[in-house]
Design a protein around this motif. Structure first.
Motif, short mmCIF file in Angstrom:
data_model
loop_
_atom_site.label_atom_id
_atom_site.label_comp_id
_atom_site.label_asym_id
_atom_site.label_seq_id
_atom_site.Cartn_x
_atom_site.Cartn_y
_atom_site.Cartn_z
N GLY A 152 64.96 120.30 70.75
CA GLY A 152 64.88 119.13 69.85
C GLY A 152 66.22 118.25 69.81
N TYR A 153 67.25 119.08 70.44
CA TYR A 153 68.38 118.39 70.27
C TYR A 153 69.03 117.82 71.54
CZ TYR A 153 69.53 121.15 66.12
OH TYR A 153 69.70 121.76 64.82
N PHE A 154 69.93 116.68 71.63
CA PHE A 154 70.34 116.27 73.01
C PHE A 154 71.75 116.99 73.11
CE2 PHE A 154 72.02 112.55 70.16
CZ PHE A 154 73.47 112.76 70.48
N VAL A 155 72.08 117.03 74.34
CA VAL A 155 73.31 117.75 74.71
C VAL A 155 73.93 116.70 75.81
CG1 VAL A 155 74.80 119.68 75.52
CG2 VAL A 155 72.66 120.31 74.29
N GLU A 156 74.91 116.01 75.30
CA GLU A 156 75.47 114.93 76.31
C GLU A 156 76.70 115.40 76.90
OE1 GLU A 156 75.77 111.02 77.70
OE2 GLU A 156 74.06 112.24 76.98
N GLY A 157 76.72 115.37 78.41
CA GLY A 157 77.73 115.85 78.73
C GLY A 157 78.05 117.31 79.16
N ASP A 166 78.76 126.33 72.66
CA ASP A 166 78.68 125.43 71.71
C ASP A 166 76.98 125.30 71.70
OD1 ASP A 166 81.47 125.38 71.65
OD2 ASP A 166 81.27 123.37 72.93
N ILE A 167 76.15 125.54 72.53
CA ILE A 167 74.99 125.30 72.62
C ILE A 167 74.14 126.30 72.00
CG2 ILE A 167 72.74 124.60 74.00
CD1 ILE A 167 74.66 123.33 76.27
N HIS A 168 74.51 127.54 72.51
CA HIS A 168 73.95 128.64 71.40
C HIS A 168 74.25 128.62 70.21
CE1 HIS A 168 72.61 131.01 74.90
NE2 HIS A 168 73.83 130.97 75.51
N GLU A 169 75.39 128.11 69.83
CA GLU A 169 75.79 128.04 68.32
C GLU A 169 75.01 126.83 67.61
OE1 GLU A 169 79.78 126.88 65.55
OE2 GLU A 169 80.01 127.22 67.60
N ARG A 202 71.48 115.10 65.71
CA ARG A 202 70.86 114.50 66.70
C ARG A 202 71.06 115.45 67.79
NH1 ARG A 202 72.12 108.34 67.03
NH2 ARG A 202 71.44 107.59 64.74
N GLY A 203 72.52 116.09 68.17
CA GLY A 203 72.59 116.83 69.25
C GLY A 203 74.40 116.95 69.15
N ILE A 252 76.63 115.12 66.71
CA ILE A 252 76.27 113.92 66.36
C ILE A 252 75.23 113.89 65.31
CG2 ILE A 252 75.24 111.44 67.11
CD1 ILE A 252 77.89 112.81 68.89
N LEU A 253 75.70 113.38 64.14
CA LEU A 253 74.78 113.50 62.59
C LEU A 253 73.55 112.53 62.79
CD1 LEU A 253 77.89 113.64 60.26
CD2 LEU A 253 76.37 115.40 60.97
N PRO A 254 72.42 112.60 61.96
CA PRO A 254 71.44 111.68 62.11
C PRO A 254 71.79 110.44 62.03
CG PRO A 254 71.07 113.75 60.66
CD PRO A 254 72.41 113.85 60.87
N ASP A 255 72.79 110.04 61.24
CA ASP A 255 73.22 108.48 61.12
C ASP A 255 74.03 108.26 62.31
OD1 ASP A 255 75.66 109.64 60.64
OD2 ASP A 255 75.91 109.16 58.49
N GLY A 256 74.34 109.01 63.27
CA GLY A 256 75.33 108.65 64.40
C GLY A 256 76.53 108.82 64.26
#
Length: 168
Positions: free
Chosen positions: A86-91, A97-100, A109-110, A156-160
């Protein structure tokens, strides 16, 4: 799970030790949306597979539409965009970092590693370049090029808005 496996799993859990991936269930699926061909994107996916993730590649002719659908802020964009739990991972984010992110489950958001930092996973200096200009590691100036750049992974927080998730 056999009785012996269940007993081993219970003992490992009771002692507070790390649970082996085979006993912890399926590895998290990371779906990598990328232009074709992108060797650095494939290298990043291979790195994730080596670090406990299941990887699926999805070639896209319209990465802008993928990023818009996932609400990736333009200021943090890179070449590929992945989705995990449900998260995006950009780049080119580090697996840790993803495991955390998956462990802590922040309201976000991701995470993002903007741009293409040299030395990030899949962007190591020895990687070949790809036809879509997603790696820029060739040094045609004759100067000694850096093998690694310092970079931040951003949450990236919910508000961007963003905040630093990790420094590398």
């Amino acid at each position: 799970m056999s009785r012996l496996s269940l007993l081993a799993f219970s003992l490992i859990t009771a002692l507070g030790l790390a649970v082996p991936p085979a006993m912890a269930g399926e590895p998290p699926l990371v779906e990598i949306h990328m232009p074709s061909p992108c060797l650095a994107c494939i290298d990043w996916g291979s790195y994730l597979a080596d670090n406990g993730f299941k990887v699926r590649y999805v070639e896209s002719r319209d990465m802008a539409a993928v990023k818009k659908r996932l609400k990736v802020p333009q200021a943090v964009e890179s070449v590929h965009t992945a989705v995990v739990a449900g998260y995006f991972v950009e780049g080119h984010a580090y697996a840790e970092d993803i495991h955390e992110l998956l462990r802590d489950k922040p309201k976000a958001r991701g995470i993002a590693v903007p741009g293409l930092p040299i030395g990030a996973p899949g962007r190591e200096y020895s990687n070949p370049t790809c036809e879509t200009a997603c790696t820029t590691l060739d040094n045609t100036t004759g100067e000694k090029a850096p093998k690694r750049e310092l970079f931040d992974t951003l949450l990236i927080l919910p508000d961007g808005k963003t905040k630093t998730w990790a420094r590398h």
